[in-house]
Each structure stands twice: as structure tokens, then as C-alpha cells.
Scaffold this motif. Structure first.
Motif, PDB file in Angstrom:
ATOM      1  N   LYS A 224       0.808  -1.115   0.070  1.00  0.00           N
ATOM      2  CA  LYS A 224      -0.114   0.023  -0.068  1.00  0.00           C
ATOM      3  C   LYS A 224       0.820   1.405  -0.058  1.00  0.00           C
ATOM      4  CE  LYS A 224      -4.128  -2.076   2.127  1.00  0.00           C
ATOM      5  NZ  LYS A 224      -3.427  -3.498   2.256  1.00  0.00           N
ATOM      6  N   LEU A 225       2.028   1.113  -0.895  1.00  0.00           N
ATOM      7  CA  LEU A 225       2.724   2.487  -0.815  1.00  0.00           C
ATOM      8  C   LEU A 225       2.133   3.539  -1.693  1.00  0.00           C
ATOM      9  CD1 LEU A 225       6.084   0.475  -1.327  1.00  0.00           C
ATOM     10  CD2 LEU A 225       5.154   1.274   0.700  1.00  0.00           C
ATOM     11  N   SER A 226       2.171   4.647  -1.060  1.00  0.00           N
ATOM     12  CA  SER A 226       1.683   5.682  -1.910  1.00  0.00           C
ATOM     13  C   SER A 226       3.048   6.244  -2.794  1.00  0.00           C
ATOM     14  CB  SER A 226       1.563   6.835  -0.898  1.00  0.00           C
ATOM     15  OG  SER A 226       0.430   6.519  -0.053  1.00  0.00           O
ATOM     16  N   LEU A 227       3.205   5.721  -3.952  1.00  0.00           N
ATOM     17  CA  LEU A 227       4.235   5.869  -4.981  1.00  0.00           C
ATOM     18  C   LEU A 227       3.953   5.873  -6.364  1.00  0.00           C
ATOM     19  CD1 LEU A 227       7.463   5.423  -5.122  1.00  0.00           C
ATOM     20  CD2 LEU A 227       6.948   2.957  -5.334  1.00  0.00           C
ATOM     21  N   PRO A 228       4.391   7.359  -6.679  1.00  0.00           N
ATOM     22  CA  PRO A 228       4.178   7.638  -8.030  1.00  0.00           C
ATOM     23  C   PRO A 228       5.167   7.099  -8.681  1.00  0.00           C
ATOM     24  CG  PRO A 228       4.586   9.480  -6.770  1.00  0.00           C
ATOM     25  CD  PRO A 228       4.703   8.387  -5.890  1.00  0.00           C
ATOM     26  N   ILE A 229       5.037   6.126  -9.699  1.00  0.00           N
ATOM     27  CA  ILE A 229       6.164   5.756 -10.597  1.00  0.00           C
ATOM     28  C   ILE A 229       5.860   6.457 -11.946  1.00  0.00           C
ATOM     29  CG2 ILE A 229       7.130   3.553 -12.053  1.00  0.00           C
ATOM     30  CD1 ILE A 229       7.721   3.795  -9.091  1.00  0.00           C
ATOM     31  N   LEU A 230       6.719   7.181 -12.916  1.00  0.00           N
ATOM     32  CA  LEU A 230       6.647   7.726 -13.935  1.00  0.00           C
ATOM     33  C   LEU A 230       7.383   7.037 -14.881  1.00  0.00           C
ATOM     34  CD1 LEU A 230       7.965  11.519 -12.799  1.00  0.00           C
ATOM     35  CD2 LEU A 230       5.503  10.272 -12.439  1.00  0.00           C
ATOM     36  N   VAL A 231       6.560   6.646 -15.923  1.00  0.00           N
ATOM     37  CA  VAL A 231       7.199   5.903 -17.118  1.00  0.00           C
ATOM     38  C   VAL A 231       7.305   6.791 -18.244  1.00  0.00           C
ATOM     39  CG1 VAL A 231       6.721   3.956 -18.923  1.00  0.00           C
ATOM     40  CG2 VAL A 231       6.135   3.688 -16.575  1.00  0.00           C
ATOM     41  N   TRP A 232       8.497   7.219 -18.685  1.00  0.00           N
ATOM     42  CA  TRP A 232       8.722   7.864 -19.828  1.00  0.00           C
ATOM     43  C   TRP A 232       8.630   7.100 -21.245  1.00  0.00           C
ATOM     44  CZ3 TRP A 232       9.376  13.014 -20.614  1.00  0.00           C
ATOM     45  CH2 TRP A 232       9.931  13.394 -21.572  1.00  0.00           C
ATOM     46  N   ASN A 233       7.470   7.187 -21.853  1.00  0.00           N
ATOM     47  CA  ASN A 233       7.351   6.402 -22.860  1.00  0.00           C
ATOM     48  C   ASN A 233       7.702   6.841 -24.235  1.00  0.00           C
ATOM     49  OD1 ASN A 233       6.534   4.650 -24.868  1.00  0.00           O
ATOM     50  ND2 ASN A 233       4.254   4.325 -23.904  1.00  0.00           N
TER      51      ASN A 233
END
Length: 551
Positions: free
Chosen positions: A472-481
Motif C-alpha cells: 500500500k505504498l503511496s508511490l508515483p512511478i513515472l514511465v517515460w514512454n
């Protein structure tokens, strides 16, 4: 004998308590060494190891691949300053984690890897046992700072004591301890409470006469420069004070980014690769290089080292590093924080307000020149860097993979605190690092964490989204596509090599994230980033934010 006497003799209160197993002592001692979290995937060979886990006080995190386990341990260590710990099964568990261990070795990250190995009676016999790997320690020898095979249960306490000493100083890295599976349930010879951790050896301070010489040179210098490396993580306050006292510009390697607040007017950031900064360093009359390898990875892959024209003072705990890549005029084999404290005491105090203002003007001009170098050809990514700075809280931790936008953030994204920058973009330079490393960092620290990874890199470790969902991590993962391996595509074009193997089919990342139980969204403008990240931090669970890269 009377019935009463018989009952007294067999009373549970007086009966001898069973001795702990090797696995129980292992868990107990890990807590004594201030370990609170371990990363691993249970296997048939480690079931008896896990018997010691319940009630130990350790939190166990299950990744979806052993490479993810070691990357999580790496991120945990970088964010916390404590060793990250992995439990691995025999054979494939070790080989699966090897790449992540090598990344930690390259960046001097303390990591304790405890693996099973086949029964003692089977070692070296070639009987074809399950997970059998001939000479398992040979696999990790090239990227571990220390290894040991436990051959009797009573060796365990000393082995752990040695492991934590090695990870403490002078140059940390992965330590591999392998334990035969028949030893996990083996009884120890003493009660659990008799086992104690061994305190780490105090880090050495510099000799007084050496500090006096360094202070004399720095105090008389007309245009000194300070260079900080990743080994100075605990010396941010002292480095800032010394920068101000000398009115000297300070530059940081990528591993050191944020040790001195990059908003400080005397801080030139992580810009060691740019021509005007190189010229400033080469023309300094005294260079103080603290806990840095002075390697091409510190200079962001610029191969040629500096042509130092002035005196060079190097400070490092590792004596071998004091003469690696550049010979010093004065070598100080000591702890960075302690040495900078000694230098501050040895230097006279004077009003240098005017000198600081002049240096601040010089640094501002140097940074302007760096921007003129780093942005041609990547102007479309600059607004994204600005948006990232707006989205990342002041105390935030930024975790990056080898992807185009990360190469720009290395230089242009200012960070304000130590242990804010966790990256694999140089050094060993693997792919798939940022997602599991960000999970490890988020588990280690109460500080907000943002991960940045490319559409190619995330496919290496995409399954670790499941672990982030579980926690339940409040974690933004940005994927540079950018639809493939964009950086390699650009290098192929520059080298006039026909593009091959770099234009990839990508899945529906948002749909995949939701299938894991995470949230997902897609954005295509920098103006959307702050809101997307704020929503991610407000959510109990990870959010994958797919960014359509500008063409």
C-alpha cells in the motif's frame, strides 16, 4: 518417589528450555544489528530459514523476482544509510540477483545477501541435487566485497559480525553469506538471549599534521574548488560550512547530488561533465576532493579526467581510492565528516561576505554555461524537468533508471537534501532498477519518493508493482514512454548505424497497472504532472503515470 515429588521434577517451569536453531539466531542477530526489513522469495530450500522469521520483529517483503529483491535492498540502503538485506534460495535465486548485486558493488552500497546452498554432504559432489550450482560463491565473487560459507552453526555469530564490520567501512558493498540448508534447523549451543551484535569500528579521523597542511593550503588559496562524492552523504552540514568559509564553489557527483542543497548560491550541482566546470576545476589552485572516485561515472561518462594544474587534496576512507584516477598532492585516509569538521576548526574565521558574493556570481555564470551545453537537442524535455521539480516535495527522494529524461534530471533537477538522488544512470548502468529501488526507498524512509523509469526499462521488473500494491505504498512511478530504447536509438542515428532492436512494441501500461491493483493514468503535457503526482501521494497504493515523451 512420591507423586508430588514426581510432579515437581517434571514441572515445565524448571524444565530446560530448548536451544534456538541457527535460523532463529540469525533472525535475532539481524534485529540486534538494527535490521528491520528483509527482501526475499521463499523456496523449498529456505523453508527452515523462514521458521525463524515469525516473532523476530523483522518485516518480510516478497518481490516477484530475486533481481527485484536485491534492487529493493539497494534502494532501502541508499535511502536509509543502513544495509539492505536479502534472503535468496540456492542456485537460481543467487543468479537472478546477480545483476542487482553488481549494481550495488559499483556504487558502494551496503547489502547483505544471505543465501541457501545445498547440504554439506552434497557440496562439490555433482549429484544433480535441486538448485545445485557448482561453486556457488564463484558466481558472486566478482561483485562482493566479502563472502563466507558457514560450515557449522556456531560460526554464524562471528560471520555476521564480520559482515557488518565490512559493510560499515572503509568501502561498503554487497556481502554474501551462504548457509547449507541442513544448518538452518541445527541447534545452537546457547540460549537466544546470549547472542549480541558487535558494535562497528569507529571511523578514523585524519592526523593533525595532515589537517594542518590541508588547512594551510586551502586558507592561502585564491581560487579553491570543492568536489564531493557519494561517500560524503553524512557530511552535508560540514561541506556546506566549509564551502562558505572558503567562499569556494562546490560541485557534486551524481552519487552526491543533494548533499549540499543545490539552491545554495555556491553550489554548482552535479555538472562535473561540462566544459566550463572542467576548466574551472583544472585551473583551481587547490582542489579538495572528498569521498569521490574521480571516475568517468562521477563525470557522467566523460572519459578524460581533469588535467589538474593546482594542488589536489583527496579525502577517502579507502586508501586505494586515494590514488585512483588522479594522484593527490596530499592524501587523507579518514572519514569525510570527521575530516571536514577538523578542517573547519583549523581554518581561521574571517568576514568573507564579498568573496562569497563574487563566487556566487561565478557559479551562476557557470550554471548558465552548463545549460547552454546540456539542452541542445533535448529542449522538449526541459519543461518536464521543471514540472518534476514542482511535483517533488522539498524533502523528496528521486529514484531514476537509465532513461532519456533521467539524463537531463541528473544535471537540471535541483535536490535539497542528502540521500535524495538514487540512480543507476551511471556506474553499472543496468535497466529495471528504478521501480524496485523506489519501493525499497519508500519502505526505508518516511520521505516521499518518486520513481522515473523508461518504457523499455520497466519491462525488466514490471512485476514488482504487485509488491508495491501489497505494501500500500503511496508511490508515483513515472514511465517515460518514447516507444523503445530512445537513447540508444539516438546514438545509432548519431553513429549512422541503421536502427535495429530499439523500436519496441509497448503494452497498455495504464491497463497493466490497474490489473495489478495499482492506479494508472496517462499524461502528455508537463502541466498535468503536478496534479497526477499529488493524486498519487494521496492514494494508498502505487500509481503508474505514463508520460508520452515529446518527439
Amino acid at each position: 518417589m512420591s507423586s508430588a515429588a514426581s510432579q515437581t521434577t517434571s514441572s515445565p517451569s524448571t524444565a530446560q528450555q530448548p536451544l534456538p536453531s541457527c535460523a532463529q539466531v540469525l533472525m535475532y542477530l539481524l534485529r540486534q544489528y538494527d535490521v528491520d526489513t528483509v527482501f526475499g522469495i521463499p523456496g523449498v530450500h529456505t523453508i527452515e530459514l523462514y521458521r525463524g522469521l515469525p516473532g523476530s520483529g523483522l518485516i518480510h517483503i516478497t518481490p516477484r523476482h530475486e533481481q527485484g529483491a536485491a534492487f529493493m535492498a539497494d534502494g532501502y540502503a541508499r535511502a536509509s544509510g543502513k544495509p539492505g538485506v536479502c534472503f535468496l534460495i540456492t542456485g537460481p535465486g543467487v543468479t537472478n540477483a546477480a545483476t542487482a548485486m553488481a549494481q550495488a558493488f559499483s556504487d558502494s552500497i551496503p547489502m547483505l545477501v544471505i543465501s541457501a546452498v545445498n547440504r554439506r554432504e552434497d557440496l562439490g559432489t555433482g549429484r544433480g541435487r535441486l538448485h545445485e550450482l557448482p561453486r556457488q560463491q564463484d558466481v558472486t565473487r566478482g561483485f562482493c566485497v566479502w563472502q563466507h560459507a558457514v560450515t557449522s552453526a556456531e560460526q554464524l555469530p562471528e560471520t555476521l559480525a564480520r559482515a557488518f564490520q565490512v559493510m560499515h567501512a572503509p568501502r561498503p558493498g554487497p556481502v554474501h553469506i551462504e548457509i547449507p540448508i541442513d544448518l538452518f534447523p541445527a541447534p545452537m549451543q546457547r540460549p537466544l538471549a546470549d547472542y549480541r551484535a558487535v558494535a562497528p569500528t569507529a571511523l578514523p579521523a585524519a592526523a593533525a599534521d595532515t589537517v594542518a597542511t590541508a588547512a594551510k593550503w586551502l586558507g592561502a588559496a585564491k581560487n579553491p574548488v570543492i568536489l564531493l562524492g557519494g561517500g560524503a552523504q553524512e557530511a552535508g552540514k560540514e561541506a556546506t560550512a566549509l564551502t562558505e568559509k572558503l567562499a569556494a564553489p562546490v560541485f557534486q557527483s551524481l552519487a552526491a547530488k543533494g548533499i549540499v542543497d543545490e539552491r545554495h548560491p555556491l553550489c554548482g550541482g552535479a555538472n562535473l561533465s561540462f566544459s566550463n566546470v572542467r576548466e574551472r576545476i583544472e585551473n583551481a589552485d587547490v582542489v579538495l576532493a572528498v569521498a569521490t572516485e574521480l571516475a568517468e561515472t562521477d563525470r557522467n561518462l566523460v572519459r578524460d579526467n581533469y588535467a589538474f594544474n593546482g594542488k589536489v587534496i583527496r579525502v577517502d576512507l579507502d586508501p586505494a581510492q586515494l590514488v585512483c584516477n588522479a594522484n593527490p598532492d596530499l592524501a587523507i585516509c579518514a572519514d569525510a565528516k570527521a575530516t571536514l569538521e577538523q578542517l573547519l576548526d583549523a581554518l581561521p574565521t574571517k568576514d568573507n561576505t564579498k568573496a562569497q558574493q563574487q563566487t556566487a556570481t561565478e557559479v551562476e555564470e557557470l550554471l548558465r554555461g552548463c545549460r547552454n551545453e546540456w539542452w541542445p537537442g533535448s529542449e522538449g524535455r526541459y519543461p518536464w524537468v521543471q514540472a518534476l521539480r514542482d511535483a517533488l516535495p522539498e524533502n523528496g527522494i528521486f529514484v531514476t533508471d537509465s532513461t532519456q529524461l533521467a539524463y537531463n534530471t541528473n544535471h537540471a533537477l535541483r535536490l535539497f537534501q542528502p540521500r535524495s538522488h538514487i540512480t543507476c544512470t551511471t556506474g553499472y548502468g543496468t535497466l529495471g532498477f528504478a521501480l524496485p529501488a523506489a519501493i525499497g526507498a519508500a519502505l526505508a524512509s518516511p520521505r516521499p519518493v518518486i520513481g522515473l523509469i523508461g518504457d523499455g526499462g520497466i519491462m525488466f521488473t514490471l512485476g514488482e508493482l504487485a509488491a508495491a500494491v501489497e505494501q500500500k505504498l503511496s508511490l508515483p512511478i513515472l514511465v517515460w514512454n518514447n516507444s523503445g530504447y530512445g537513447e540508444i536509438r539516438d546514438f545509432m542515428d548519431e553513429a549512422a548505424v541503421e536502427q535495429e532492436g530499439v523500436n519496441l512494441h509497448a503494452p497498455d501500461f495504464v491497463g497493466l497497472a490497474r490489473s495489478f491493483g495499482a492506479e494508472g493514468c496517462r499524461i502528455d503535457s508537463p502541466e498535468q504532472l503536478s496534479e497526477a503526482v499529488a493524486d498519487a501521494f494521496a492514494r494508498k497504493g502505487p500509481t503508474l503515470i505514463e508520460i508520452t515523451a515529446p518527439s
